[in-house]
Design a protein around this motif. Structure first.
Motif, PDB file in Angstrom:
ATOM      1  N   HIS A 238     -12.651  -9.960   1.630  1.00 56.78           N
ATOM      2  CA  HIS A 238     -12.645  -9.057   2.775  1.00 56.78           C
ATOM      3  C   HIS A 238     -12.490  -7.623   2.280  1.00 56.78           C
ATOM      4  CE1 HIS A 238     -11.481 -12.965   4.394  1.00 56.78           C
ATOM      5  NE2 HIS A 238     -11.889 -12.560   5.581  1.00 56.78           N
ATOM      6  N   VAL A 239     -13.307  -6.743   2.804  1.00 60.82           N
ATOM      7  CA  VAL A 239     -13.222  -5.314   2.494  1.00 60.82           C
ATOM      8  C   VAL A 239     -12.872  -4.603   3.788  1.00 60.82           C
ATOM      9  CG1 VAL A 239     -14.431  -3.294   1.604  1.00 60.82           C
ATOM     10  CG2 VAL A 239     -14.931  -5.564   0.668  1.00 60.82           C
ATOM     11  N   LEU A 240     -11.771  -3.828   3.780  1.00 58.34           N
ATOM     12  CA  LEU A 240     -11.297  -3.166   4.990  1.00 58.34           C
ATOM     13  C   LEU A 240     -11.366  -1.655   4.796  1.00 58.34           C
ATOM     14  CD1 LEU A 240      -9.301  -5.831   4.323  1.00 58.34           C
ATOM     15  CD2 LEU A 240      -8.615  -5.331   6.670  1.00 58.34           C
TER      16      LEU A 240
ATOM     17  N   SER B  80      -1.150   3.392   6.318  1.00 62.25           N
ATOM     18  CA  SER B  80      -1.770   3.672   7.610  1.00 62.25           C
ATOM     19  C   SER B  80      -1.586   2.486   8.541  1.00 62.25           C
ATOM     20  CB  SER B  80      -3.264   3.958   7.419  1.00 62.25           C
ATOM     21  OG  SER B  80      -3.940   2.778   6.998  1.00 62.25           O
ATOM     22  N   ALA B  81      -1.916   2.684   9.823  1.00 57.36           N
ATOM     23  CA  ALA B  81      -1.822   1.586  10.782  1.00 57.36           C
ATOM     24  C   ALA B  81      -2.760   0.445  10.396  1.00 57.36           C
ATOM     25  CB  ALA B  81      -2.138   2.094  12.186  1.00 57.36           C
ATOM     26  N   PHE B  82      -3.988   0.773  10.003  1.00 54.50           N
ATOM     27  CA  PHE B  82      -4.958  -0.221   9.562  1.00 54.50           C
ATOM     28  C   PHE B  82      -4.412  -0.955   8.333  1.00 54.50           C
ATOM     29  CE2 PHE B  82      -9.886  -0.623   8.939  1.00 54.50           C
ATOM     30  CZ  PHE B  82      -9.790  -1.994   9.046  1.00 54.50           C
ATOM     31  N   GLY B  83      -3.735  -0.215   7.452  1.00 54.34           N
ATOM     32  CA  GLY B  83      -3.186  -0.794   6.234  1.00 54.34           C
ATOM     33  C   GLY B  83      -2.016  -1.724   6.447  1.00 54.34           C
ATOM     34  N   SER B  84      -1.482  -1.771   7.672  1.00 57.09           N
ATOM     35  CA  SER B  84      -0.380  -2.699   7.953  1.00 57.09           C
ATOM     36  C   SER B  84      -0.838  -4.147   7.878  1.00 57.09           C
ATOM     37  CB  SER B  84       0.236  -2.411   9.327  1.00 57.09           C
ATOM     38  OG  SER B  84      -0.693  -2.663  10.362  1.00 57.09           O
TER      39      SER B  84
ATOM     40  N   ALA C  39      -5.226  11.933   5.441  1.00 52.69           N
ATOM     41  CA  ALA C  39      -4.441  11.084   4.536  1.00 52.69           C
ATOM     42  C   ALA C  39      -4.547   9.614   4.919  1.00 52.69           C
ATOM     43  CB  ALA C  39      -2.981  11.531   4.549  1.00 52.69           C
ATOM     44  N   ALA C  40      -4.790   9.337   6.200  1.00 52.98           N
ATOM     45  CA  ALA C  40      -4.921   7.954   6.660  1.00 52.98           C
ATOM     46  C   ALA C  40      -6.325   7.401   6.478  1.00 52.98           C
ATOM     47  CB  ALA C  40      -4.517   7.841   8.128  1.00 52.98           C
ATOM     48  N   GLY C  41      -7.257   8.238   5.956  1.00 56.83           N
ATOM     49  CA  GLY C  41      -8.602   7.755   5.678  1.00 56.83           C
ATOM     50  C   GLY C  41      -9.596   7.934   6.804  1.00 56.83           C
ATOM     51  N   LYS C  42      -9.222   8.659   7.851  1.00 54.52           N
ATOM     52  CA  LYS C  42     -10.129   8.890   8.971  1.00 54.52           C
ATOM     53  C   LYS C  42     -10.791  10.264   8.830  1.00 54.52           C
ATOM     54  CE  LYS C  42      -7.538   6.091  12.315  1.00 54.52           C
ATOM     55  NZ  LYS C  42      -6.951   6.068  13.661  1.00 54.52           N
ATOM     56  N   PRO C  43     -11.945  10.483   9.505  1.00 57.73           N
ATOM     57  CA  PRO C  43     -12.564  11.808   9.458  1.00 57.73           C
ATOM     58  C   PRO C  43     -11.587  12.892   9.916  1.00 57.73           C
ATOM     59  CG  PRO C  43     -14.076  10.206  10.415  1.00 57.73           C
ATOM     60  CD  PRO C  43     -12.767   9.502  10.254  1.00 57.73           C
TER      61      PRO C  43
ATOM     62  N   GLN D 251       6.534   6.970   1.137  1.00 55.26           N
ATOM     63  CA  GLN D 251       5.317   7.762   0.921  1.00 55.26           C
ATOM     64  C   GLN D 251       4.828   7.504  -0.500  1.00 55.26           C
ATOM     65  OE1 GLN D 251       5.541  12.096   1.215  1.00 55.26           O
ATOM     66  NE2 GLN D 251       3.476  12.170   2.078  1.00 55.26           N
ATOM     67  N   LEU D 252       4.023   6.450  -0.631  1.00 58.73           N
ATOM     68  CA  LEU D 252       3.535   6.005  -1.933  1.00 58.73           C
ATOM     69  C   LEU D 252       2.034   5.735  -1.857  1.00 58.73           C
ATOM     70  CD1 LEU D 252       6.325   3.455  -2.939  1.00 58.73           C
ATOM     71  CD2 LEU D 252       6.020   5.772  -3.832  1.00 58.73           C
ATOM     72  N   PRO D 253       1.318   5.936  -2.960  1.00 55.36           N
ATOM     73  CA  PRO D 253      -0.103   5.587  -2.981  1.00 55.36           C
ATOM     74  C   PRO D 253      -0.299   4.084  -2.974  1.00 55.36           C
ATOM     75  CG  PRO D 253       0.622   6.285  -5.163  1.00 55.36           C
ATOM     76  CD  PRO D 253       1.775   6.519  -4.229  1.00 55.36           C
ATOM     77  N   ASN D 254      -1.554   3.656  -2.854  1.00 53.93           N
ATOM     78  CA  ASN D 254      -1.894   2.234  -2.819  1.00 53.93           C
ATOM     79  C   ASN D 254      -1.743   1.614  -4.206  1.00 53.93           C
ATOM     80  OD1 ASN D 254      -2.561   2.358  -0.122  1.00 53.93           O
ATOM     81  ND2 ASN D 254      -4.536   1.343  -0.365  1.00 53.93           N
ATOM     82  N   ASN D 255      -0.564   1.087  -4.486  1.00 55.40           N
ATOM     83  CA  ASN D 255      -0.360   0.333  -5.718  1.00 55.40           C
ATOM     84  C   ASN D 255       0.785  -0.649  -5.508  1.00 55.40           C
ATOM     85  OD1 ASN D 255       2.089   1.782  -6.081  1.00 55.40           O
ATOM     86  ND2 ASN D 255       1.027   3.388  -7.236  1.00 55.40           N
ATOM     87  N   ARG D 256       1.159  -1.362  -6.564  1.00 55.23           N
ATOM     88  CA  ARG D 256       2.173  -2.410  -6.446  1.00 55.23           C
ATOM     89  C   ARG D 256       3.513  -1.879  -5.965  1.00 55.23           C
ATOM     90  NH1 ARG D 256       2.033  -4.804 -12.267  1.00 55.23           N
ATOM     91  NH2 ARG D 256      -0.181  -4.624 -11.727  1.00 55.23           N
ATOM     92  N   ASN D 257       3.830  -0.633  -6.279  1.00 60.72           N
ATOM     93  CA  ASN D 257       5.130  -0.100  -5.863  1.00 60.72           C
ATOM     94  C   ASN D 257       5.246  -0.015  -4.346  1.00 60.72           C
ATOM     95  OD1 ASN D 257       6.007   0.136  -8.494  1.00 60.72           O
ATOM     96  ND2 ASN D 257       5.321   2.262  -8.710  1.00 60.72           N
ATOM     97  N   ALA D 258       4.147   0.308  -3.683  1.00 63.09           N
ATOM     98  CA  ALA D 258       4.164   0.342  -2.218  1.00 63.09           C
ATOM     99  C   ALA D 258       4.444  -1.047  -1.650  1.00 63.09           C
ATOM    100  CB  ALA D 258       2.837   0.876  -1.693  1.00 63.09           C
TER     101      ALA D 258
END
Length: 562
Positions: free
Chosen positions: A282-284, A242-246, A528-532, A82-89
């Motif tokens: 690419h922007v996701l 998230s699943a998209f982030g995989s 938390a996964a970025g969805k509405p 459970q880490l934010p979007n950075n190099r550690n993840a």
């Protein structure tokens, strides 16, 4: 005892995708290591700390892997992240792959109740979490779960900040000597990662994916959006957890040798700045995020550097957003239809604006190197002919192994020969293009009449005073449910219930499908996964609106929320 993760696809089918080259037949760390060796100083990660090249990243990965091995983490063990979007993840992802362990990422912001459910059912032996992120102390919170989770032996606390009592410090593990670490060589068809999907279940669903399914199946999805084969530079607006982030560590780095551009936390301003500074190929993201960015752009700051593609998934994409995004970003907008459960289809780069039909933006042409798609009878699972509407089912190289610790979900959502039941309704046209028309479950039932929120949202987004909208069902003592529209306004003046109703009538929407409650919000809240966050909006509506009778079925007017 490690949770059993079995493959619901025939073994000979899995191996056929290796034989024909569809899947690489290498574990994720070996793929990453090959990329590192081929271009030692290529940038792997761009985050708030700056650049990190492949060689520096690999050294950090080996340090952490050695430290985790000293803690007793072994091949096949499940480890939460459970880490934010950075190099550690990214370091955590690759270190677990190097150990042959199974990563269970879930986004920051998800509370301890949901975390406890995930870790318990997956029989996780450890969890890696931030000491503090946006005023939430995840490591300390997760440490309190230890007594309730017999399998959980370690909580690794990632700074900055002091590791809470009872946790293991990430910085201590990173002091290990990387030169003596020997990576595992797990079976590429064994589990590498568990994706989490809230879906419609009482507890979040967990779905196990193999190395080949991620790097092969999902990797082929991204490959189709890289026309010249150049390593991509991907800006992830969605969490890597998230699943998209995989599509991040396993696909962008390990499979394609690209660069990850990461935001610690999404905001439209930060995303626009990252596009200007780092010029991603690419922007996701999800459509709601892009609508926020479009509102901030507003013709200021000059044109953005044009990416190769803007890839939007996670929620339905409407025609107005697609057209506005294509113009503002200067690139093809790709509509991605997919889920953690194991389905993927997209519209590709052939059209700047995705094609549409009477129901809105189409899902695209299925790619058998990612996932074959069929339309089946929801009851018998028998295939239906082209043009007939039925349940969308999927099977292919990206198909997951199974649901984790949930044989009931395997029985409900997988057919005997391994096809994934999506719960979505759609059809394949004469050109084998997939059209999604709704969901078997995702409906509002008003007095016995079924209403698709997605259909109403699509029409409302074409209203000139509506920047974004989410429709949800709210309980009603008379009708069972009524449809409510939660609207983000475009321009200085709020729309009224009457103007929205007139617009829907002009668009040809039946009166019985019109929203009966209107809530104006500053922004659509995101999960938390970025969805509405439909649950948060429903809760707000339930608290703020009286449960009063609004009229007879099919003729009740819209009511304004206070």
């Amino acid at each position: 005892m490690t949770v059993a993760l079995h493959d619901l696809l025939p073994a000979e089918l899995r191996r056929s995708w290796v034989v024909d080259g569809t899947c690489p037949d290498l574990d994720l760390y070996s793929l990453f290591r090959a990329r590192q060796i081929s271009d030692l100083h290529h940038t792997a990660v761009l985050d708030a700390k700056g650049k990190l090249c492949y060689t520096a990243l690999d050294r950090k990965v080996r340090c952490l892997a050695a430290g985790l091995r000293d803690l007793g983490i072994r091949e096949g063990d499940v480890v939460g992240v459970q880490l934010p979007n950075n190099r550690n993840a990214v370091i955590a992802d690759l270190a677990l792959a190097a150990l042959g362990a199974v990563a269970l990422p879930f986004p920051v912001g998800r509370g301890t109740l949901e975390a406890e459910s995930l870790l318990r059912r997956a029989e996780a032996v450890a969890v890696i979490a931030a000491v503090e992120h946006r005023d939430v102390h995840h490591a300390a919170d997760l440490s309190t779960l230890s007594s309730a989770l017999p399998a959980l032996r370690h909580v690794v606390a990632v700074g900055p900040g002091t590791a809470p009592e009872g946790t293991t410090s990430w910085s201590d593990l990173m002091r290990r000597d990387p030169t003596g670490f020997v990576p595992a060589r797990p079976d590429p068809d064994s589990a590498a990662r568990i994706l989490v999907s809230s879906g419609s279940e009482a507890e979040p669903k967990m779905i196990a994916y193999s190395h080949n399914a991620l790097a092969g199946g999902r990797g082929n999805f991204l490959a189709s959006l890289i026309p010249d084969g150049t390593p991509p530079r991907c800006l992830f607006l969605v969490p890597l957890a998230s699943a998209f982030g995989s599509n991040g560590t396993a696909v962008t780095l390990a499979r394609h040798g690209g660069t990850l551009v990461l935001l610690d936390h999404f905001s439209p301003e930060a995303a626009i700045e990252a596009m200007r500074e780092h010029e991603p190929t690419h922007v996701l993201g999800v459509p709601t995020m892009v609508r926020m960015m479009l509102e901030r752009l507003d013709g200021t700051g000059g044109p953005l550097p044009a990416p190769t593609a803007l890839v939007l998934g996670g929620a339905p994409l409407d025609e107005a957003t697609a057209a506005a995004a294509a113009k503002a970003f200067g690139c093809p907008v790709v509509n991605l239809y997919g889920s953690a459960d194991g389905v993927n289809c997209h519209t590709g780069l052939a059209n700047t604006v995705p094609p549409t039909d009477a129901a809105g933006v189409v899902a695209g042409h299925p790619d058998p190197r990612v996932a074959e798609i069929r339309i089946a009878d929801p009851e018998t699972h028998a295939p239906l002919p082209d043009g007939d509407i039925g349940e969308i089912i999927s099977r292919g190289p990206m198909t997951p192994l199974c649901y984790v610790g949930a044989p009931d979900l395997d029985a409900r959502y997988r057919t005997p020969d391994g096809w994934v039941r999506t719960g979505d309704l759609g059809y394949l046209d004469a050109d084998s293009v997939l059209h999604v028309v709704g969901r078997l479950k995702d409906i509002v039932i008003r007095g016995g009449a079924n209403i698709s929120p997605a259909e109403v949202e699509r029409e409302l987004r074409s209203h000139p005073q509506v920047r974004d909208v989410v429709c949800v069902g709210v309980p009603d003592p008379l009708m069972g449910e009524r449809l409510a529209a939660c609207v983000v306004v475009r321009g200085p003046q709020d729309p009224t219930p009457d103007t929205l109703g007139d617009h829907l009538t002009a668009r040809g929407l039946d009166r019985c499908k019109h929203p009966e409650r209107l809530l104006v919000v500053e922004e659509i809240p995101l999960t938390a996964a970025g969805k509405p966050d439909r649950a948060a909006l429903r809760e707000r509506l339930t608290e703020s609106l009286p449960q009063a009778r609004l009229g007879t079925p099919g003729t009740a007017p819209l009511a304004q929320a206070g």
